[in-house]
Design a protein around this motif. Structure first.
Motif, PDB file in Angstrom:
ATOM      1  N   GLU A  72       0.355  -0.610 -13.114  1.00  0.00           N
ATOM      2  CA  GLU A  72      -0.546  -1.623 -12.562  1.00  0.00           C
ATOM      3  C   GLU A  72      -1.861  -1.720 -13.324  1.00  0.00           C
ATOM      4  OE1 GLU A  72      -0.944  -0.673  -8.417  1.00  0.00           O
ATOM      5  OE2 GLU A  72       1.125  -1.235  -7.954  1.00  0.00           O
TER       6      GLU A  72
ATOM      7  N   PRO B  89      -4.276  -6.338  -6.358  1.00  0.00           N
ATOM      8  CA  PRO B  89      -3.850  -7.668  -5.915  1.00  0.00           C
ATOM      9  C   PRO B  89      -4.903  -8.316  -5.031  1.00  0.00           C
ATOM     10  CG  PRO B  89      -2.052  -6.097  -5.692  1.00  0.00           C
ATOM     11  CD  PRO B  89      -3.287  -5.300  -6.021  1.00  0.00           C
TER      12      PRO B  89
ATOM     13  N   THR C 218      -3.321 -11.750  -0.005  1.00  0.00           N
ATOM     14  CA  THR C 218      -2.470 -11.269   1.075  1.00  0.00           C
ATOM     15  C   THR C 218      -1.970 -12.483   1.842  1.00  0.00           C
ATOM     16  OG1 THR C 218      -3.641  -9.166   1.320  1.00  0.00           O
ATOM     17  CG2 THR C 218      -2.376  -9.930   3.215  1.00  0.00           C
TER      18      THR C 218
ATOM     19  N   GLY D 137      -1.834  -6.336  -0.893  1.00  0.00           N
ATOM     20  CA  GLY D 137      -2.169  -5.230  -1.776  1.00  0.00           C
ATOM     21  C   GLY D 137      -2.504  -3.945  -1.061  1.00  0.00           C
TER      22      GLY D 137
ATOM     23  N   ARG E 115       4.873  -6.156  -1.561  1.00  0.00           N
ATOM     24  CA  ARG E 115       4.118  -6.770  -2.651  1.00  0.00           C
ATOM     25  C   ARG E 115       4.770  -8.082  -3.074  1.00  0.00           C
ATOM     26  NH1 ARG E 115       0.278  -3.231  -5.003  1.00  0.00           N
ATOM     27  NH2 ARG E 115      -0.104  -1.607  -3.447  1.00  0.00           N
TER      28      ARG E 115
ATOM     29  N   ASP F  55       6.206 -12.562 -10.171  1.00  0.00           N
ATOM     30  CA  ASP F  55       5.264 -12.665  -9.067  1.00  0.00           C
ATOM     31  C   ASP F  55       4.258 -13.795  -9.244  1.00  0.00           C
ATOM     32  OD1 ASP F  55       3.979 -11.280 -11.110  1.00  0.00           O
ATOM     33  OD2 ASP F  55       3.723  -9.432  -9.955  1.00  0.00           O
TER      34      ASP F  55
END
Length: 418
Positions: free
Chosen positions: A280, A285, A288, A380, A386, A398
């Motif tokens: 990562e 992230p 949401t 996140g 995810r 994504d």
């Protein structure tokens, strides 16, 4: 009259304009801020939300600046900031040290200007009949990918009496947008004349990578070689670019030899890794997707749930109804395959995802889930599903997942981005 249904009085409701700020956060209708119009009026108590963490955006930009090792950072906020909100993301990114902004179209760039953003903005994917005059008037840098496009910019600059700022997007092997090798010499000759006439200001040369998510792929090296050649060709015509740039998110994080003067991260700004198998990279992230539980009910063993009864309860159980469906960006093809975070643990969807709703199996409901509780579809936080989980189930990336929330999903911002 028998059988007549009496008229119902309208129920009072609280409403807020999509751009209103409330207690340090704002709620925004999907698409607001992308130049498509003023946006809709949205209910404050939205059932489905995308919650955007501006502090995560700022954190990610600071991480990317470290990886850039002295190169400037252009934060890419195209497609309404990858569906996070271009204006808000742009402000947070610039506040965290991004030097410039990148979008695709003139309209996207003008929306940022209309919001009061004065930083350099590059737009690079426009039709021949785009409003180049408006871009020139707003001081927007125009990416040029063909001789015909350069001629269109020339006409707009001449008619308006103001020079256009342009950058050359060259095709180094992606074979998508960008000046072809065959047309490049002729374009350089025309550009030389336009620079001499002060019709245009020549700012940059840039290109895009085909295999950046495979850091050791040999095509990357060939594209770098071709890129350096295009810069040399321009210099042979006396055209010295102020800056050159090539690296996207993946190359920013893994290929410092491709950084040049500026890097152009997109997905990494939003906290999603462009190369998940490598980790990562310290990113967080920012989005949401969540919804408020509408109903909790018992279902007896042997009873079916949702259309077609594709799921039959194997035992007495409890299910929760989540009011989000494929009209809101919850893919129908995920039916029975995804989980949500609810009541302190994960619970699987059961039955078909419908246009407006889906169900999850709570079992004995040991978490005590009740109507009004929040179900996190992806995010996140610790334990949350995810966006990458959805992507793997759907055989996509994504990027597509975070671009999918729509319909009744209302955007809400948290954090300051400072």
């Amino acid at each position: 009259m028998p059988g007549r249904i009496p008229a119902r009085r309208p129920t009072p409701a609280r409403w807020a304009h999509h751009g209103a700020e409330q207690s340090g956060c704002a709620r925004v209708a999907p698409g607001a801020g992308n130049g498509a119009g003023p946006g809709r009026i949205e209910a404050v108590n939205a059932q489905v939300e995308t919650v955007i963490d501006l502090d995560a955006i700022a954190h990610n930009v600071r991480v990317l600046r470290e990886f850039a090792q002295g190169a400037g950072v252009m934060a890419v906020v195209k497609a309404d900031g990858y569906n996070h909100g271009a204006v808000e993301v742009a402000r947070a990114a610039l506040g965290a040290g991004a030097a410039e902004l990148g979008v695709t179209t003139v309209a996207e760039a003008l929306a940022l200007r209309a919001a009061g953003i004065t930083a350099p903005i590059l737009c690079w994917l426009n039709t021949i009949d785009a409003d180049y005059a408006a871009a020139i008037a707003a001081g927007i840098e125009i990416g040029v990918s063909s001789l015909a496009q350069l001629r269109a910019v020339e006409r707009a600059a001449t008619a308006g009496g103001h020079p256009a700022t342009i950058s050359l997007k060259v095709d180094t092997g992606l074979n998508r947008n960008g000046v072809s090798a065959a047309e490049y010499p002729q374009l350089l000759r025309v550009l030389r004349r336009l620079v001499d006439e002060q019709t245009v200001r020549f700012r940059a040369i840039f290109s895009h990578l085909a295999h950046a998510d495979e850091p050791e792929h040999p095509v990357l090296d060939r594209q770098r070689e071709r890129f350096v050649e295009t810069i040399a060709q321009a210099k042979e015509h006396g055209l010295e670019p102020e800056q050159v740039h090539l690296a996207n998110s993946a190359a920013t994080l893994t290929r410092p030899d491709l950084h040049f003067d500026l890097v152009r991260p997109g997905i990494a700004v939003y906290g999603l890794s462009p190369i998940p198998e490598l980790g990562e990279f310290g990113l967080r992230p920012a989005m949401t997707l969540q919804a408020e539980v509408t109903l909790v009910k018992k279902v007896a063993a042997g009873q079916g749930v949702s259309y077609g009864h594709r799921w039959i309860a194997p035992r007495d159980t409890t299910v929760a109804l989540v009011p989000a469906g494929y009209a809101d960006g919850v893919f129908r093809s995920l039916s029975g395959r995804f989980e949500v975070w609810l009541g302190g643990s994960r619970h699987r969807n059961v039955g078909r995802v419908c246009m407006d709703q889906f169900m999850v199996d709570l079992g004995d409901n040991v978490g005590g889930v009740r109507p009004g509780d929040t179900a996190v579809l992806f995010g996140g936080g610790a334990g949350h599903p995810r966006a990458l989980d959805w992507a793997r189930l759907l055989d996509t990336i994504d990027y597509e997942i975070v671009c999918s929330p729509r319909g009744r999903a209302v955007r809400r911002y948290v954090g300051t981005g400072r």
